[in-house]
Design a protein around this motif. Structure first.
Motif, PDB file in Angstrom:
ATOM      1  N   VAL A   7       0.840  -1.203   0.000  1.00 21.37           N
ATOM      2  CA  VAL A   7       0.000   0.000   0.000  1.00 21.37           C
ATOM      3  C   VAL A   7       0.872   1.249   0.000  1.00 21.37           C
ATOM      4  O   VAL A   7       0.585   2.235  -0.674  1.00 21.37           O
ATOM      5  N   ASN A   8       1.944   1.228   0.804  1.00 22.05           N
ATOM      6  CA  ASN A   8       2.857   2.368   0.901  1.00 22.05           C
ATOM      7  C   ASN A   8       4.294   1.829   0.945  1.00 22.05           C
ATOM      8  O   ASN A   8       4.799   1.503   2.024  1.00 22.05           O
ATOM      9  N   PRO A   9       4.958   1.739  -0.206  1.00 26.90           N
ATOM     10  CA  PRO A   9       6.287   1.122  -0.265  1.00 26.90           C
ATOM     11  C   PRO A   9       7.382   1.835   0.531  1.00 26.90           C
ATOM     12  O   PRO A   9       8.370   1.213   0.889  1.00 26.90           O
ATOM     13  N   GLU A  10       7.212   3.138   0.779  1.00 23.45           N
ATOM     14  CA  GLU A  10       8.246   3.866   1.509  1.00 23.45           C
ATOM     15  C   GLU A  10       7.633   4.723   2.611  1.00 23.45           C
ATOM     16  O   GLU A  10       7.678   5.950   2.564  1.00 23.45           O
ATOM     17  N   PRO A  11       7.091   4.066   3.638  1.00 20.36           N
ATOM     18  CA  PRO A  11       6.482   4.849   4.722  1.00 20.36           C
ATOM     19  C   PRO A  11       7.541   5.639   5.476  1.00 20.36           C
ATOM     20  O   PRO A  11       8.679   5.191   5.629  1.00 20.36           O
ATOM     21  N   THR A  12       7.180   6.835   5.919  1.00 24.95           N
ATOM     22  CA  THR A  12       8.120   7.641   6.703  1.00 24.95           C
ATOM     23  C   THR A  12       7.740   7.667   8.172  1.00 24.95           C
ATOM     24  O   THR A  12       8.578   7.929   9.018  1.00 24.95           O
ATOM     25  N   MET A  13       6.463   7.390   8.477  1.00 30.22           N
ATOM     26  CA  MET A  13       6.006   7.340   9.854  1.00 30.22           C
ATOM     27  C   MET A  13       5.086   6.139  10.019  1.00 30.22           C
ATOM     28  O   MET A  13       4.231   5.892   9.179  1.00 30.22           O
ATOM     29  N   VAL A  14       5.292   5.403  11.102  1.00 26.21           N
ATOM     30  CA  VAL A  14       4.459   4.244  11.393  1.00 26.21           C
ATOM     31  C   VAL A  14       3.968   4.373  12.826  1.00 26.21           C
ATOM     32  O   VAL A  14       4.745   4.681  13.733  1.00 26.21           O
ATOM     33  N   ILE A  15       2.671   4.142  13.008  1.00 27.48           N
ATOM     34  CA  ILE A  15       2.049   4.217  14.333  1.00 27.48           C
ATOM     35  C   ILE A  15       1.366   2.884  14.599  1.00 27.48           C
ATOM     36  O   ILE A  15       0.632   2.382  13.747  1.00 27.48           O
ATOM     37  N   GLY A  16       1.619   2.316  15.762  1.00 29.55           N
ATOM     38  CA  GLY A  16       0.985   1.054  16.122  1.00 29.55           C
ATOM     39  C   GLY A  16       0.510   1.070  17.557  1.00 29.55           C
ATOM     40  O   GLY A  16       1.181   1.605  18.439  1.00 29.55           O
ATOM     41  N   HIS A  17      -0.658   0.468  17.801  1.00 28.79           N
ATOM     42  CA  HIS A  17      -1.234   0.374  19.139  1.00 28.79           C
ATOM     43  C   HIS A  17      -1.410  -1.092  19.507  1.00 28.79           C
ATOM     44  O   HIS A  17      -1.859  -1.899  18.701  1.00 28.79           O
ATOM     45  N   SER A  18      -1.041  -1.448  20.720  1.00 25.03           N
ATOM     46  CA  SER A  18      -1.207  -2.792  21.253  1.00 25.03           C
ATOM     47  C   SER A  18      -0.447  -3.780  20.369  1.00 25.03           C
ATOM     48  O   SER A  18       0.739  -3.617  20.135  1.00 25.03           O
ATOM     49  N   MET A  19      -1.116  -4.819  19.836  1.00 28.71           N
ATOM     50  CA  MET A  19      -0.428  -5.759  18.949  1.00 28.71           C
ATOM     51  C   MET A  19       0.000  -5.067  17.660  1.00 28.71           C
ATOM     52  O   MET A  19       0.944  -5.493  17.003  1.00 28.71           O
ATOM     53  N   GLY A  20      -0.684  -3.992  17.288  1.00 31.12           N
ATOM     54  CA  GLY A  20      -0.261  -3.194  16.133  1.00 31.12           C
ATOM     55  C   GLY A  20       1.091  -2.549  16.379  1.00 31.12           C
ATOM     56  O   GLY A  20       1.797  -2.194  15.431  1.00 31.12           O
ATOM     57  N   GLY A  21       1.472  -2.389  17.644  1.00 33.57           N
ATOM     58  CA  GLY A  21       2.804  -1.883  17.973  1.00 33.57           C
ATOM     59  C   GLY A  21       3.882  -2.869  17.551  1.00 33.57           C
ATOM     60  O   GLY A  21       4.934  -2.478  17.040  1.00 33.57           O
ATOM     61  N   LEU A  22       3.609  -4.153  17.749  1.00 38.57           N
ATOM     62  CA  LEU A  22       4.540  -5.175  17.297  1.00 38.57           C
ATOM     63  C   LEU A  22       4.634  -5.161  15.772  1.00 38.57           C
ATOM     64  O   LEU A  22       5.727  -5.212  15.205  1.00 38.57           O
ATOM     65  N   LEU A  23       3.483  -5.057  15.107  1.00 38.35           N
ATOM     66  CA  LEU A  23       3.472  -4.988  13.642  1.00 38.35           C
ATOM     67  C   LEU A  23       4.243  -3.751  13.152  1.00 38.35           C
ATOM     68  O   LEU A  23       5.024  -3.827  12.203  1.00 38.35           O
ATOM     69  N   ALA A  24       4.055  -2.619  13.827  1.00 39.06           N
ATOM     70  CA  ALA A  24       4.769  -1.387  13.459  1.00 39.06           C
ATOM     71  C   ALA A  24       6.280  -1.569  13.627  1.00 39.06           C
ATOM     72  O   ALA A  24       7.063  -1.108  12.789  1.00 39.06           O
ATOM     73  N   LYS A  78      10.050   7.924  11.743  1.00 42.69           N
ATOM     74  CA  LYS A  78       9.356   8.097  13.029  1.00 42.69           C
ATOM     75  C   LYS A  78       8.537   6.841  13.297  1.00 42.69           C
ATOM     76  O   LYS A  78       7.777   6.382  12.446  1.00 42.69           O
ATOM     77  N   LEU A  79       8.674   6.297  14.490  1.00 44.32           N
ATOM     78  CA  LEU A  79       7.936   5.118  14.918  1.00 44.32           C
ATOM     79  C   LEU A  79       7.243   5.457  16.232  1.00 44.32           C
ATOM     80  O   LEU A  79       7.909   5.798  17.206  1.00 44.32           O
ATOM     81  N   VAL A  80       5.919   5.414  16.236  1.00 41.92           N
ATOM     82  CA  VAL A  80       5.140   5.718  17.432  1.00 41.92           C
ATOM     83  C   VAL A  80       4.511   4.418  17.918  1.00 41.92           C
ATOM     84  O   VAL A  80       3.729   3.790  17.201  1.00 41.92           O
ATOM     85  N   LEU A  81       4.858   4.022  19.130  1.00 37.80           N
ATOM     86  CA  LEU A  81       4.346   2.796  19.729  1.00 37.80           C
ATOM     87  C   LEU A  81       3.450   3.162  20.897  1.00 37.80           C
ATOM     88  O   LEU A  81       3.927   3.603  21.938  1.00 37.80           O
ATOM     89  N   MET A  82       2.147   3.011  20.704  1.00 37.87           N
ATOM     90  CA  MET A  82       1.161   3.379  21.721  1.00 37.87           C
ATOM     91  C   MET A  82       0.719   2.120  22.457  1.00 37.87           C
ATOM     92  O   MET A  82       0.114   1.230  21.848  1.00 37.87           O
ATOM     93  N   GLU A  83       1.057   2.055  23.742  1.00 36.98           N
ATOM     94  CA  GLU A  83       0.734   0.879  24.547  1.00 36.98           C
ATOM     95  C   GLU A  83       1.109  -0.391  23.783  1.00 36.98           C
ATOM     96  O   GLU A  83       0.284  -1.286  23.607  1.00 36.98           O
ATOM     97  N   PRO A  84       2.350  -0.465  23.290  1.00 36.09           N
ATOM     98  CA  PRO A  84       2.707  -1.603  22.444  1.00 36.09           C
ATOM     99  C   PRO A  84       2.744  -2.910  23.219  1.00 36.09           C
ATOM    100  O   PRO A  84       3.193  -2.948  24.355  1.00 36.09           O
ATOM    101  N   ASN A  85       2.238  -3.936  22.602  1.00 36.02           N
ATOM    102  CA  ASN A  85       2.298  -5.259  23.200  1.00 36.02           C
ATOM    103  C   ASN A  85       3.497  -5.981  22.587  1.00 36.02           C
ATOM    104  O   ASN A  85       3.344  -6.854  21.741  1.00 36.02           O
TER     105      ASN A  85
END
Length: 182
Positions: free
Chosen positions: A20-37, A49-56
């Protein structure tokens, strides 16, 4: 983002996001999405930039194996559609009646559209991700946690910050979902 992957795996999800986005510049993940991020940032050097919100982010394979078994049994394989706090160790919502109705509806919708096969594949392969690729992340990292999240969340973020340093912001009235009804 809710989607079915042709390849229900952690790598498959990262591949789908990079498609979907071959060259992301910022990634945000919450919970299990934090692991994916984290996994995405490790594969995409374009992430600045990597934002990990309550990352699991579970730091050890044996703990990941245990967490995956519990989560599969209590959440993925559960028939419950009610808004419940399945894990008393993390204060998610203590009084659903006081929680914002729109958030309750979103949770209920997510419970009805979840894909058991994909979730099962992801959680069964969770221990295979270890060791986690902290060293390959080149991004500046921001951790966000809720002040009411509980000791496990605080400990997990503290340990993750030792392996992947970053700034920490605490949401004063937040819990795991970064909202709290009290």
């Amino acid at each position: 983002m809710l989607f079915r992957s042709e390849n229900p795996s952690w790598d498959g999800m990262v591949d789908a996001l990079l498609e979907v986005n071959p060259e992301p510049t910022m990634v945000i993940g919450h919970s299990m999405g934090g692991l994916l991020a984290l996994l995405l940032a490790a594969r995409a050097p374009s992430v600045k930039k990597l934002v990990l919100m309550e990352p699991n982010i579970i730091l050890h394979r044996h703990l990941a194996r245990h967490f995956a078994k519990v989560y599969l049994k209590r959440v993925v394989q559960s028939e419950a559609s009610a808004f419940t706090n399945w894990n008393g160790a993390q204060q998610r919502v203590t009084n659903p009646q006081a929680y914002p109705p729109a958030q309750i509806r979103l949770y209920e919708r997510m419970r009805t559209v979840r894909h058991r096969e994909t979730a099962t594949a992801l959680f069964q392969t969770l221990p295979d991700l270890y060791p986690l690729p902290f060293a390959r992340v080149q991004a500046e990292v921001l951790y966000v946690r809720g002040a009411h999240s509980g000791w496990r969340s605080h400990l997990t973020i503290g340990l993750a910050r030792r392996r992947l340093p970053g700034q920490l912001v605490t949401h004063a009235s937040g819990a795991h979902w970064l909202m709290h009804e009290d």
